[in-house]
Design a protein around this motif. Sequence first.
Motif, short mmCIF file in Angstrom:
data_model
loop_
_atom_site.label_atom_id
_atom_site.label_comp_id
_atom_site.label_asym_id
_atom_site.label_seq_id
_atom_site.Cartn_x
_atom_site.Cartn_y
_atom_site.Cartn_z
N TYR A 148 -25.23 34.83 -29.14
CA TYR A 148 -24.24 35.89 -29.10
C TYR A 148 -22.88 35.42 -28.61
CZ TYR A 148 -27.21 39.85 -30.29
OH TYR A 148 -27.99 40.75 -30.97
N TRP A 197 -19.04 36.98 -29.36
CA TRP A 197 -18.21 37.47 -28.27
C TRP A 197 -16.91 36.69 -28.15
CZ3 TRP A 197 -23.04 37.64 -24.61
CH2 TRP A 197 -23.78 38.79 -24.90
N GLN A 254 -14.60 38.03 -30.75
CA GLN A 254 -14.14 39.36 -30.39
C GLN A 254 -13.15 39.34 -29.22
OE1 GLN A 254 -17.75 41.55 -29.64
NE2 GLN A 254 -18.03 42.09 -31.78
N LYS A 295 -13.89 38.79 -25.99
CA LYS A 295 -14.45 39.32 -24.75
C LYS A 295 -14.34 38.30 -23.63
CE LYS A 295 -17.75 42.83 -26.20
NZ LYS A 295 -19.13 43.33 -26.02
N ARG A 312 -19.05 39.54 -20.79
CA ARG A 312 -20.24 39.00 -21.46
C ARG A 312 -21.44 38.93 -20.50
NH1 ARG A 312 -17.56 33.57 -24.22
NH2 ARG A 312 -15.50 34.47 -24.62
#
Length: 234
Positions: A123, A127, A130, A132, A137
């Motif tokens: 993931y 992330w 994106q 983040k 996270r």
Amino acid sequence: AASAVQQQQQQQAVAAAHPSTPLQQQQQQQQGTSTHHQPPGSIMASQQSIHPGPVVIASSSSSSGGGSGSVMLSVLEGTAQELFRVLLFLVFTVEVFLISLIPVVGPVLNVVFLSWLYAYYCYDYKWSLQGKRLPERLAFFEGHWAFFAGFGFPCVAATVFFPFHIGAALANLLFPVFILVAGGSDPEAAEGSMPRLGLGRLPIFMLSLWPTYWVVKKLFRGHTRGRDGGNVAL
């Protein structure tokens, strides 16, 4: 032809009413010949040269200077977070290895922690794209620890239930597939449509954060200032 004759008569009448000096007549003739032989493009260029517009360039350069400073600060902050993330998961990997040495429960905990490690790496690509931040996270991961343990378990199971070489080959085949699955999934959106199990947040990375912060303080004794004047939040 008749209109040209009338214009010539009007010009003669105006010249008779307001006689000009020979110097003015010579200047008027020179201006008339220059404008007569000057192409339209050069006339427009000469008109534009009157107002070159250096103010616009100055304003854009000043605004770009402030923007470049904020961009540079954001780049430095992002680089610091990535370095902290690499150091954090290096410590986490060492922690997983030490847990595997615990008698009886060590192998079981090793499988669970490796499942979390595989799930996070799957993931983490999404992330990062994106945008983040690292605290977001880690908070989301620890709040959904059961889901991520199950998500990363197939990659770990391939190394547990098969011989070393076969298990490593299967894990290397499954890992890119699970990265694609993680990129196409949206656990944040599915969270509201699924019933809550009542499981609280599990501080998975707590033991890894303490030595990581200690190493960072030893390496960087100074303080890095953020946009609001405070320290850069990792």
